[in-house]
Design an enzyme around this catalytic site. Structure first.
Site, short mmCIF file in Angstrom:
data_model
loop_
_atom_site.label_atom_id
_atom_site.label_comp_id
_atom_site.label_asym_id
_atom_site.label_seq_id
_atom_site.Cartn_x
_atom_site.Cartn_y
_atom_site.Cartn_z
N GLU A 149 -24.67 75.80 35.16
CA GLU A 149 -24.97 74.58 35.44
C GLU A 149 -26.16 73.62 36.38
O GLU A 149 -26.23 72.68 35.89
CB GLU A 149 -23.88 74.01 36.00
CG GLU A 149 -23.20 72.46 36.37
CD GLU A 149 -22.98 71.90 34.27
OE1 GLU A 149 -21.92 72.11 34.02
OE2 GLU A 149 -23.41 70.78 34.59
N GLY A 203 -40.55 63.82 51.15
CA GLY A 203 -39.28 64.99 50.72
C GLY A 203 -38.74 65.06 49.51
O GLY A 203 -38.00 66.31 48.88
N GLU A 226 -42.25 67.74 46.05
CA GLU A 226 -42.80 69.34 46.38
C GLU A 226 -44.08 69.26 46.35
O GLU A 226 -45.36 68.21 45.93
CB GLU A 226 -43.24 70.18 45.47
CG GLU A 226 -41.91 70.43 44.85
CD GLU A 226 -40.44 71.50 45.46
OE1 GLU A 226 -41.67 72.54 45.67
OE2 GLU A 226 -39.36 71.65 44.53
N ASP A 284 -41.41 70.85 34.09
CA ASP A 284 -40.34 71.13 34.07
C ASP A 284 -38.61 70.17 33.33
O ASP A 284 -37.79 70.71 33.73
CB ASP A 284 -39.22 69.94 35.72
CG ASP A 284 -38.75 69.80 36.39
OD1 ASP A 284 -37.85 71.24 36.85
OD2 ASP A 284 -37.39 68.79 36.22
N LYS A 339 -36.44 71.71 30.76
CA LYS A 339 -34.63 71.13 31.38
C LYS A 339 -33.84 71.39 29.92
O LYS A 339 -33.24 71.22 29.32
CB LYS A 339 -34.12 69.86 32.32
CG LYS A 339 -34.86 70.79 33.30
CD LYS A 339 -34.44 69.19 34.34
CE LYS A 339 -34.66 69.72 36.28
NZ LYS A 339 -35.00 69.31 36.95
#
Ligand SMILES: NC(=O)c1ccc[n+]([C@@H]2O[C@H](COP(=O)([O-])OP(=O)(O)OC[C@H]3O[C@@H](n4cnc5c(N)ncnc54)[C@H](OP(=O)(O)O)[C@@H]3O)[C@@H](O)[C@H]2O)c1
Length: 435
Positions: A132, A190, A193, A204, A208
Protein backbone atom coordinates in the site's frame (compact mmCIF):
# COMPACT_ATOMS: atom_id res chain seq x y z
CA UNK A 1 -12.97 -11.18 21.54
CA UNK A 2 -10.73 -14.16 22.35
CA UNK A 3 -7.09 -13.65 23.37
CA UNK A 4 -5.01 -11.95 20.70
CA UNK A 5 -2.73 -14.23 18.70
CA UNK A 6 0.94 -13.41 18.34
CA UNK A 7 2.62 -12.81 14.99
CA UNK A 8 6.38 -12.28 14.78
CA UNK A 9 7.46 -9.35 12.61
CA UNK A 10 10.87 -8.56 11.11
CA UNK A 11 11.93 -5.17 9.78
CA UNK A 12 14.72 -4.57 7.27
CA UNK A 13 15.61 -0.85 7.23
CA UNK A 14 14.79 1.56 10.04
CA UNK A 15 15.36 4.95 8.44
CA UNK A 16 12.63 7.56 7.89
CA UNK A 17 9.77 5.13 7.21
CA UNK A 18 11.07 2.25 9.36
CA UNK A 19 11.25 4.43 12.47
CA UNK A 20 7.71 5.61 11.79
CA UNK A 21 6.61 1.97 11.58
CA UNK A 22 8.22 1.14 14.92
CA UNK A 23 6.63 4.23 16.48
CA UNK A 24 3.14 3.31 15.25
CA UNK A 25 3.55 -0.33 16.28
CA UNK A 26 4.50 0.79 19.78
CA UNK A 27 1.69 3.38 20.02
CA UNK A 28 -1.12 1.27 18.53
CA UNK A 29 -0.19 -2.21 19.74
CA UNK A 30 -2.97 -2.37 22.37
CA UNK A 31 -5.54 -1.33 19.79
CA UNK A 32 -4.41 -4.03 17.36
CA UNK A 33 -4.76 -6.61 20.14
CA UNK A 34 -8.18 -5.53 21.31
CA UNK A 35 -9.83 -4.50 18.05
CA UNK A 36 -8.15 -6.81 15.55
CA UNK A 37 -7.06 -9.76 17.68
CA UNK A 38 -3.40 -9.59 16.62
CA UNK A 39 -0.38 -9.14 18.84
CA UNK A 40 2.35 -7.89 16.51
CA UNK A 41 5.75 -8.52 18.07
CA UNK A 42 8.81 -6.94 16.49
CA UNK A 43 11.35 -9.78 16.73
CA UNK A 44 14.20 -8.52 14.57
CA UNK A 45 15.22 -5.19 12.98
CA UNK A 46 18.11 -4.91 10.51
CA UNK A 47 19.91 -1.65 9.70
CA UNK A 48 23.19 -0.87 7.99
CA UNK A 49 24.87 0.72 11.01
CA UNK A 50 23.75 -0.36 14.48
CA UNK A 51 25.80 2.35 16.18
CA UNK A 52 23.72 5.17 14.68
CA UNK A 53 21.50 7.05 17.16
CA UNK A 54 17.79 6.25 16.63
CA UNK A 55 14.59 8.08 17.58
CA UNK A 56 12.88 4.90 18.77
CA UNK A 57 13.89 2.38 21.41
CA UNK A 58 13.98 -1.35 20.81
CA UNK A 59 14.33 -4.22 23.30
CA UNK A 60 17.90 -5.52 23.67
CA UNK A 61 18.94 -8.06 21.05
CA UNK A 62 16.38 -6.99 18.41
CA UNK A 63 18.70 -4.75 16.34
CA UNK A 64 21.17 -6.35 13.92
CA UNK A 65 23.24 -5.26 10.94
CA UNK A 66 22.56 -8.52 9.10
CA UNK A 67 19.29 -8.75 7.14
CA UNK A 68 19.74 -12.55 6.95
CA UNK A 69 19.07 -12.71 10.67
CA UNK A 70 15.63 -11.21 10.04
CA UNK A 71 14.84 -13.46 7.09
CA UNK A 72 16.06 -16.64 8.76
CA UNK A 73 14.46 -16.13 12.17
CA UNK A 74 11.79 -18.87 12.39
CA UNK A 75 9.67 -16.66 14.65
CA UNK A 76 9.44 -13.91 11.99
CA UNK A 77 6.25 -14.55 10.02
CA UNK A 78 6.03 -11.21 8.18
CA UNK A 79 9.02 -9.26 6.85
CA UNK A 80 8.78 -5.50 6.27
CA UNK A 81 11.28 -4.21 3.71
CA UNK A 82 11.88 -0.51 4.36
CA UNK A 83 15.43 -0.10 3.13
CA UNK A 84 14.70 0.96 -0.46
CA UNK A 85 16.69 0.55 -3.68
CA UNK A 86 16.77 -2.42 -6.04
CA UNK A 87 19.64 -4.49 -4.63
CA UNK A 88 20.17 -5.97 -2.13
CA UNK A 89 16.54 -5.15 -1.19
CA UNK A 90 15.26 -7.31 -4.08
CA UNK A 91 17.35 -10.27 -2.99
CA UNK A 92 16.18 -9.94 0.64
CA UNK A 93 12.52 -9.75 -0.44
CA UNK A 94 12.85 -12.76 -2.71
CA UNK A 95 14.49 -14.83 0.00
CA UNK A 96 11.86 -13.87 2.56
CA UNK A 97 9.10 -14.96 0.15
CA UNK A 98 10.94 -18.18 -0.71
CA UNK A 99 11.02 -18.91 3.02
CA UNK A 100 7.20 -18.62 2.95
CA UNK A 101 7.12 -15.32 4.84
CA UNK A 102 4.68 -12.59 3.91
CA UNK A 103 6.22 -9.33 2.73
CA UNK A 104 5.25 -5.69 3.26
CA UNK A 105 7.13 -3.14 1.19
CA UNK A 106 6.97 0.57 0.34
CA UNK A 107 9.48 0.14 -2.47
CA UNK A 108 7.70 1.07 -5.71
CA UNK A 109 10.92 1.06 -7.74
CA UNK A 110 11.55 -2.55 -6.75
CA UNK A 111 7.97 -3.61 -7.49
CA UNK A 112 7.94 -1.80 -10.81
CA UNK A 113 11.23 -3.41 -11.91
CA UNK A 114 11.10 -6.84 -10.26
CA UNK A 115 7.42 -7.18 -9.31
CA UNK A 116 6.88 -10.11 -11.69
CA UNK A 117 9.57 -12.25 -9.99
CA UNK A 118 8.45 -11.28 -6.52
CA UNK A 119 4.76 -12.00 -7.12
CA UNK A 120 5.76 -15.26 -8.78
CA UNK A 121 7.79 -16.29 -5.74
CA UNK A 122 4.91 -15.30 -3.47
CA UNK A 123 2.47 -17.46 -5.45
CA UNK A 124 4.86 -20.45 -5.44
CA UNK A 125 5.60 -20.25 -1.72
CA UNK A 126 2.10 -19.57 -0.41
CA UNK A 127 3.10 -16.08 0.67
CA UNK A 128 1.57 -12.63 0.30
CA UNK A 129 2.96 -9.26 -0.75
CA UNK A 130 1.34 -6.04 0.47
CA UNK A 131 2.54 -2.70 -0.86
CA UNK A 132 0.00 0.00 0.00
CA UNK A 133 2.77 2.48 0.92
CA UNK A 134 4.49 2.14 -2.45
CA UNK A 135 1.97 4.39 -4.21
CA UNK A 136 0.75 7.68 -2.74
CA UNK A 137 2.19 7.07 0.75
CA UNK A 138 -0.60 7.23 3.29
CA UNK A 139 -3.53 7.27 0.83
CA UNK A 140 -5.24 3.85 0.73
CA UNK A 141 -5.32 3.76 -3.06
CA UNK A 142 -4.33 0.10 -3.50
CA UNK A 143 -6.86 -1.14 -1.00
CA UNK A 144 -9.53 0.99 -2.69
CA UNK A 145 -8.75 -0.62 -6.04
CA UNK A 146 -8.43 -4.20 -4.77
CA UNK A 147 -11.22 -4.23 -2.19
CA UNK A 148 -13.48 -1.18 -2.16
CA UNK A 149 -13.94 -1.00 -5.95
CA UNK A 150 -13.75 -4.72 -6.70
CA UNK A 151 -17.26 -4.68 -8.21
CA UNK A 152 -16.16 -2.12 -10.80
CA UNK A 153 -14.44 -2.27 -14.13
CA UNK A 154 -11.91 0.55 -13.80
CA UNK A 155 -12.33 2.88 -16.76
CA UNK A 156 -9.67 5.48 -16.04
CA UNK A 157 -7.32 6.91 -13.44
CA UNK A 158 -5.95 10.45 -13.34
CA UNK A 159 -3.36 11.01 -10.64
CA UNK A 160 -1.00 13.50 -9.13
CA UNK A 161 1.34 10.80 -7.90
CA UNK A 162 4.56 12.70 -7.27
CA UNK A 163 4.76 15.18 -4.38
CA UNK A 164 8.05 16.79 -5.40
CA UNK A 165 6.88 17.87 -8.85
CA UNK A 166 3.52 18.96 -7.48
CA UNK A 167 5.28 21.09 -4.87
CA UNK A 168 7.47 22.75 -7.55
CA UNK A 169 4.58 23.40 -9.95
CA UNK A 170 2.42 24.78 -7.11
CA UNK A 171 5.13 27.25 -6.09
CA UNK A 172 5.74 28.29 -9.72
CA UNK A 173 1.99 28.89 -10.09
CA UNK A 174 1.24 30.62 -6.78
CA UNK A 175 4.46 32.52 -6.10
CA UNK A 176 6.15 32.72 -9.50
CA UNK A 177 9.77 31.83 -10.19
CA UNK A 178 11.97 29.71 -12.41
CA UNK A 179 11.97 25.91 -12.17
CA UNK A 180 15.64 25.68 -11.06
CA UNK A 181 15.39 28.12 -8.16
CA UNK A 182 12.16 26.55 -6.87
CA UNK A 183 13.73 23.09 -7.09
CA UNK A 184 16.61 24.34 -4.93
CA UNK A 185 14.15 25.75 -2.37
CA UNK A 186 12.27 22.43 -2.37
CA UNK A 187 15.56 20.61 -1.67
CA UNK A 188 16.40 22.99 1.19
CA UNK A 189 12.96 22.37 2.73
CA UNK A 190 13.23 18.57 2.32
CA UNK A 191 10.46 18.30 -0.30
CA UNK A 192 12.92 17.17 -2.98
CA UNK A 193 15.76 14.63 -2.81
CA UNK A 194 19.41 15.65 -3.28
CA UNK A 195 19.16 13.81 -6.62
CA UNK A 196 15.60 14.52 -7.77
CA UNK A 197 16.02 13.13 -11.31
CA UNK A 198 13.52 10.28 -10.96
CA UNK A 199 10.86 12.68 -9.66
CA UNK A 200 11.49 15.49 -12.11
CA UNK A 201 11.65 13.35 -15.26
CA UNK A 202 8.41 11.50 -14.46
CA UNK A 203 10.04 8.10 -13.71
CA UNK A 204 8.66 7.92 -10.17
CA UNK A 205 5.12 8.69 -11.34
CA UNK A 206 5.44 6.18 -14.21
CA UNK A 207 6.54 3.45 -11.79
CA UNK A 208 3.54 4.19 -9.58
CA UNK A 209 1.19 4.26 -12.57
CA UNK A 210 2.58 0.90 -13.69
CA UNK A 211 1.71 -0.60 -10.30
CA UNK A 212 -1.76 0.95 -10.19
CA UNK A 213 -2.45 -0.25 -13.74
CA UNK A 214 -1.57 -3.83 -12.79
CA UNK A 215 -4.22 -3.73 -10.12
CA UNK A 216 -6.82 -1.66 -11.94
CA UNK A 217 -6.64 -3.34 -15.34
CA UNK A 218 -5.18 -6.75 -14.44
CA UNK A 219 -2.48 -6.46 -16.99
CA UNK A 220 1.29 -6.16 -16.77
CA UNK A 221 2.26 -2.70 -17.93
CA UNK A 222 6.02 -2.13 -17.41
CA UNK A 223 7.01 1.51 -16.79
CA UNK A 224 9.03 1.60 -20.02
CA UNK A 225 5.80 1.22 -22.03
CA UNK A 226 4.34 4.36 -20.47
CA UNK A 227 4.70 7.62 -22.43
CA UNK A 228 6.77 9.78 -20.08
CA UNK A 229 7.78 13.43 -19.97
CA UNK A 230 9.05 15.46 -17.01
CA UNK A 231 8.56 19.05 -15.87
CA UNK A 232 12.02 20.65 -16.14
CA UNK A 233 11.10 22.44 -19.38
CA UNK A 234 8.06 24.21 -17.88
CA UNK A 235 8.74 27.95 -17.73
CA UNK A 236 7.05 30.80 -15.84
CA UNK A 237 5.82 32.00 -19.26
CA UNK A 238 3.86 28.75 -19.74
CA UNK A 239 2.43 28.97 -16.22
CA UNK A 240 1.24 32.54 -16.98
CA UNK A 241 -0.21 31.76 -20.41
CA UNK A 242 -1.93 28.68 -18.98
CA UNK A 243 -3.52 30.92 -16.31
CA UNK A 244 -4.65 33.39 -18.99
CA UNK A 245 -6.33 30.50 -20.81
CA UNK A 246 -8.02 29.27 -17.59
CA UNK A 247 -5.67 26.35 -16.88
CA UNK A 248 -3.18 25.19 -14.25
CA UNK A 249 -0.17 23.04 -15.12
CA UNK A 250 0.12 19.71 -13.26
CA UNK A 251 2.20 16.58 -13.76
CA UNK A 252 -0.56 14.03 -14.42
CA UNK A 253 -0.29 10.25 -14.53
CA UNK A 254 -3.13 8.97 -16.72
CA UNK A 255 -4.25 5.42 -17.49
CA UNK A 256 -7.39 4.50 -19.42
CA UNK A 257 -8.86 1.25 -20.59
CA UNK A 258 -9.98 1.53 -24.21
CA UNK A 259 -11.48 -1.49 -25.96
CA UNK A 260 -9.07 -3.95 -24.37
CA UNK A 261 -6.05 -1.69 -24.78
CA UNK A 262 -4.42 0.58 -22.19
CA UNK A 263 -3.53 4.21 -22.76
CA UNK A 264 -0.90 5.16 -20.18
CA UNK A 265 1.08 8.36 -19.93
CA UNK A 266 2.84 10.69 -17.50
CA UNK A 267 3.43 14.28 -18.57
CA UNK A 268 2.76 17.88 -17.62
CA UNK A 269 -0.80 18.80 -18.53
CA UNK A 270 -2.90 21.94 -18.68
CA UNK A 271 -5.86 21.19 -16.44
CA UNK A 272 -8.91 23.52 -16.16
CA UNK A 273 -8.19 25.69 -13.11
CA UNK A 274 -11.56 24.90 -11.54
CA UNK A 275 -11.00 21.12 -11.69
CA UNK A 276 -10.37 19.26 -8.46
CA UNK A 277 -6.94 18.01 -9.54
CA UNK A 278 -5.86 21.56 -10.45
CA UNK A 279 -6.33 22.47 -6.80
CA UNK A 280 -4.21 19.71 -5.28
CA UNK A 281 -1.38 21.80 -3.89
CA UNK A 282 2.17 21.44 -2.62
CA UNK A 283 3.39 17.93 -1.79
CA UNK A 284 -0.11 16.44 -1.68
CA UNK A 285 -1.20 13.60 -3.96
CA UNK A 286 -4.61 12.76 -5.40
CA UNK A 287 -6.06 10.15 -7.71
CA UNK A 288 -9.38 10.29 -9.51
CA UNK A 289 -10.61 6.81 -10.36
CA UNK A 290 -13.59 6.25 -12.62
CA UNK A 291 -15.29 2.91 -11.93
CA UNK A 292 -18.01 1.39 -14.12
CA UNK A 293 -20.47 1.21 -11.22
CA UNK A 294 -19.49 4.03 -8.86
CA UNK A 295 -18.45 6.63 -11.42
CA UNK A 296 -15.70 9.07 -10.38
CA UNK A 297 -14.08 8.99 -6.95
CA UNK A 298 -11.17 11.03 -5.67
CA UNK A 299 -8.64 10.00 -3.05
CA UNK A 300 -6.51 12.79 -1.63
CA UNK A 301 -3.80 13.06 1.02
CA UNK A 302 -0.11 12.99 1.84
CA UNK A 303 1.84 10.93 -0.65
CA UNK A 304 5.03 10.70 1.39
CA UNK A 305 6.55 11.54 4.75
CA UNK A 306 7.38 9.44 7.78
CA UNK A 307 4.07 8.82 9.50
CA UNK A 308 1.77 8.88 6.43
CA UNK A 309 3.95 6.23 4.76
CA UNK A 310 4.34 4.24 7.98
CA UNK A 311 0.54 4.38 8.39
CA UNK A 312 0.13 2.47 5.11
CA UNK A 313 2.90 -0.03 6.00
CA UNK A 314 1.33 -0.81 9.37
CA UNK A 315 -2.12 -1.10 7.85
CA UNK A 316 -0.73 -3.75 5.45
CA UNK A 317 0.93 -5.49 8.35
CA UNK A 318 -2.27 -5.72 10.39
CA UNK A 319 -4.17 -6.91 7.34
CA UNK A 320 -1.66 -9.66 6.52
CA UNK A 321 -1.45 -10.76 10.15
CA UNK A 322 -5.23 -11.01 10.39
CA UNK A 323 -5.46 -13.00 7.16
CA UNK A 324 -2.74 -15.40 8.28
CA UNK A 325 -4.42 -15.97 11.59
CA UNK A 326 -7.94 -16.40 10.30
CA UNK A 327 -7.40 -18.16 6.98
CA UNK A 328 -3.78 -19.26 7.00
CA UNK A 329 -3.21 -18.48 3.36
CA UNK A 330 -2.54 -15.69 0.94
CA UNK A 331 -5.58 -13.94 -0.35
CA UNK A 332 -4.48 -11.38 -2.87
CA UNK A 333 -4.85 -12.07 -6.53
CA UNK A 334 -1.49 -13.26 -7.90
CA UNK A 335 -0.31 -10.28 -9.89
CA UNK A 336 2.46 -12.48 -11.34
CA UNK A 337 0.21 -14.30 -13.77
CA UNK A 338 -1.16 -11.20 -15.43
CA UNK A 339 -1.32 -11.16 -19.21
CA UNK A 340 0.95 -8.62 -20.89
CA UNK A 341 -0.88 -5.42 -21.70
CA UNK A 342 -1.62 -4.07 -25.15
CA UNK A 343 -0.63 -0.44 -24.70
CA UNK A 344 -1.90 2.11 -27.19
CA UNK A 345 1.22 3.37 -29.04
CA UNK A 346 2.04 6.98 -28.10
CA UNK A 347 1.58 8.19 -31.70
CA UNK A 348 -2.07 7.12 -31.59
CA UNK A 349 -2.90 8.98 -28.37
CA UNK A 350 -5.24 11.92 -28.90
CA UNK A 351 -5.25 15.08 -26.79
CA UNK A 352 -5.64 18.80 -27.22
CA UNK A 353 -2.40 20.76 -27.17
CA UNK A 354 -0.98 24.04 -25.90
CA UNK A 355 1.86 25.24 -28.15
CA UNK A 356 4.16 28.16 -27.45
CA UNK A 357 6.22 29.25 -30.43
CA UNK A 358 8.97 31.87 -30.21
CA UNK A 359 8.72 33.73 -33.49
CA UNK A 360 10.08 36.81 -35.20
CA UNK A 361 7.63 39.66 -34.99
CA UNK A 362 6.74 39.71 -38.70
CA UNK A 363 3.48 39.68 -40.65
CA UNK A 364 2.29 36.29 -41.94
CA UNK A 365 3.88 34.10 -39.23
CA UNK A 366 0.55 32.89 -37.89
CA UNK A 367 -0.62 32.08 -41.41
CA UNK A 368 2.46 29.87 -42.00
CA UNK A 369 1.89 27.91 -38.82
CA UNK A 370 -1.87 27.64 -39.36
CA UNK A 371 -1.26 26.22 -42.85
CA UNK A 372 1.04 23.49 -41.48
CA UNK A 373 -1.46 22.56 -38.77
CA UNK A 374 -4.24 22.42 -41.32
CA UNK A 375 -2.17 20.16 -43.63
CA UNK A 376 -1.85 17.51 -40.91
CA UNK A 377 -5.52 17.85 -39.89
CA UNK A 378 -5.04 19.78 -36.64
CA UNK A 379 -7.64 22.41 -35.94
CA UNK A 380 -6.75 25.51 -33.93
CA UNK A 381 -8.91 26.40 -30.90
CA UNK A 382 -7.38 29.68 -29.63
CA UNK A 383 -4.52 32.02 -30.44
CA UNK A 384 -2.74 34.52 -28.19
CA UNK A 385 -0.50 36.82 -30.17
CA UNK A 386 1.28 39.51 -28.20
CA UNK A 387 1.81 43.07 -29.45
CA UNK A 388 5.11 44.49 -30.67
CA UNK A 389 8.30 42.72 -29.67
CA UNK A 390 10.18 44.16 -26.73
CA UNK A 391 13.17 41.82 -27.02
CA UNK A 392 16.46 42.70 -28.66
CA UNK A 393 16.11 39.84 -31.12
CA UNK A 394 12.66 41.06 -32.09
CA UNK A 395 10.86 37.85 -31.03
CA UNK A 396 7.45 37.35 -29.45
CA UNK A 397 5.68 34.31 -28.00
CA UNK A 398 2.80 32.99 -30.10
CA UNK A 399 0.42 30.74 -28.19
CA UNK A 400 -1.87 28.33 -30.00
CA UNK A 401 -4.18 25.79 -28.43
CA UNK A 402 -5.63 23.05 -30.58
CA UNK A 403 -8.65 20.81 -30.59
CA UNK A 404 -7.99 17.09 -30.13
CA UNK A 405 -5.33 15.71 -32.43
CA UNK A 406 -3.19 12.61 -32.66
CA UNK A 407 0.27 12.76 -31.10
CA UNK A 408 1.77 11.71 -34.45
CA UNK A 409 0.10 14.63 -36.26
CA UNK A 410 1.40 17.12 -33.70
CA UNK A 411 4.93 15.69 -33.93
CA UNK A 412 4.98 16.00 -37.70
CA UNK A 413 3.56 19.55 -37.58
CA UNK A 414 6.17 20.61 -35.02
CA UNK A 415 8.98 19.10 -37.12
CA UNK A 416 7.84 21.18 -40.08
CA UNK A 417 7.21 24.36 -38.06
CA UNK A 418 10.71 24.03 -36.59
CA UNK A 419 12.12 24.42 -40.09
CA UNK A 420 10.42 27.78 -40.68
CA UNK A 421 12.92 30.63 -40.62
CA UNK A 422 10.57 32.72 -38.46
CA UNK A 423 10.93 30.25 -35.56
CA UNK A 424 13.84 31.04 -33.25
CA UNK A 425 13.57 28.34 -30.57
CA UNK A 426 12.28 24.81 -30.06
CA UNK A 427 8.51 25.11 -29.54
CA UNK A 428 7.02 24.31 -26.17
CA UNK A 429 4.23 21.72 -26.49
CA UNK A 430 2.11 20.74 -23.49
CA UNK A 431 -0.93 18.47 -23.63
CA UNK A 432 -4.31 19.70 -22.36
CA UNK A 433 -6.64 17.46 -20.32
CA UNK A 434 -10.29 18.53 -20.05
CA UNK A 435 -10.98 16.71 -16.77
N1 LIG B 1 10.52 8.58 2.93
C1 LIG B 1 9.31 8.62 2.39
O1 LIG B 1 8.54 9.58 2.56
C2 LIG B 1 8.81 7.47 1.55
C3 LIG B 1 7.52 7.53 0.99
C4 LIG B 1 7.03 6.44 0.24
C5 LIG B 1 7.84 5.33 0.08
N2 LIG B 1 9.11 5.32 0.62
C6 LIG B 1 9.91 4.13 0.39
O2 LIG B 1 10.25 3.54 1.65
C7 LIG B 1 11.51 2.89 1.57
C8 LIG B 1 12.40 3.42 2.71
O3 LIG B 1 12.59 4.81 2.53
P1 LIG B 1 13.25 5.70 3.70
O4 LIG B 1 13.01 7.12 3.29
O5 LIG B 1 12.78 5.25 5.03
O6 LIG B 1 14.80 5.35 3.51
P2 LIG B 1 16.01 5.69 4.48
O7 LIG B 1 15.64 6.74 5.46
O8 LIG B 1 17.21 5.90 3.63
O9 LIG B 1 16.24 4.33 5.32
C9 LIG B 1 16.86 3.20 4.78
C10 LIG B 1 17.13 2.22 5.89
O10 LIG B 1 17.66 1.03 5.31
C11 LIG B 1 18.81 0.63 6.08
N3 LIG B 1 19.68 -0.15 5.21
C12 LIG B 1 20.35 0.24 4.12
N4 LIG B 1 21.06 -0.79 3.61
C13 LIG B 1 20.82 -1.85 4.40
C14 LIG B 1 21.26 -3.18 4.40
N5 LIG B 1 22.09 -3.65 3.46
N6 LIG B 1 20.79 -4.01 5.36
C15 LIG B 1 19.94 -3.55 6.32
N7 LIG B 1 19.50 -2.29 6.36
C16 LIG B 1 19.93 -1.45 5.43
C17 LIG B 1 19.42 1.93 6.57
O11 LIG B 1 20.24 1.67 7.68
P3 LIG B 1 20.94 2.86 8.51
O12 LIG B 1 19.82 3.57 9.22
O13 LIG B 1 21.87 2.18 9.45
O14 LIG B 1 21.62 3.73 7.50
C18 LIG B 1 18.15 2.72 6.93
O15 LIG B 1 17.73 2.38 8.21
C19 LIG B 1 12.03 3.18 0.16
O16 LIG B 1 11.72 2.11 -0.68
C20 LIG B 1 11.24 4.41 -0.27
O17 LIG B 1 11.09 4.51 -1.68
C21 LIG B 1 9.60 6.34 1.34
Amino acid sequence: MSDPKTIGVGLIGMGVVGEGVVQLLQERSDHFKSARGVDLVLKRVAVRDISKPRDVELPTGVLTDDANVVIEDPEVRIVIENMGGLEPAGEFCLRALQAGKDLVTANKALLAEQGGDLFDAAARHNADIAYEASVCGGIPIIRSLTDGLVANRIESMYGILNGTTNYILTKMTDKGGEFDSILRQAQDLGFAEADPTMDIDGTDAAQKLSLLSRIAFHTALPPNLILKEGISHISPLDIDFAKELGYTIKLLAIAKSKAGRIEARVHPSLVPSGALLANIKDEFNAVEIVGSAVGPQVLYGRGAGQLPTASAVVSDLVDLAERRLTRNGPSRSPLSVLPPSAPIPPEEIETSFYCRFTVYDRPGVLAHIARIFSEVGISIATVIQQGRSETEEGTVPLIITTHKAKEASMRSAVDEINNLDVITRKPQIIRIEQL
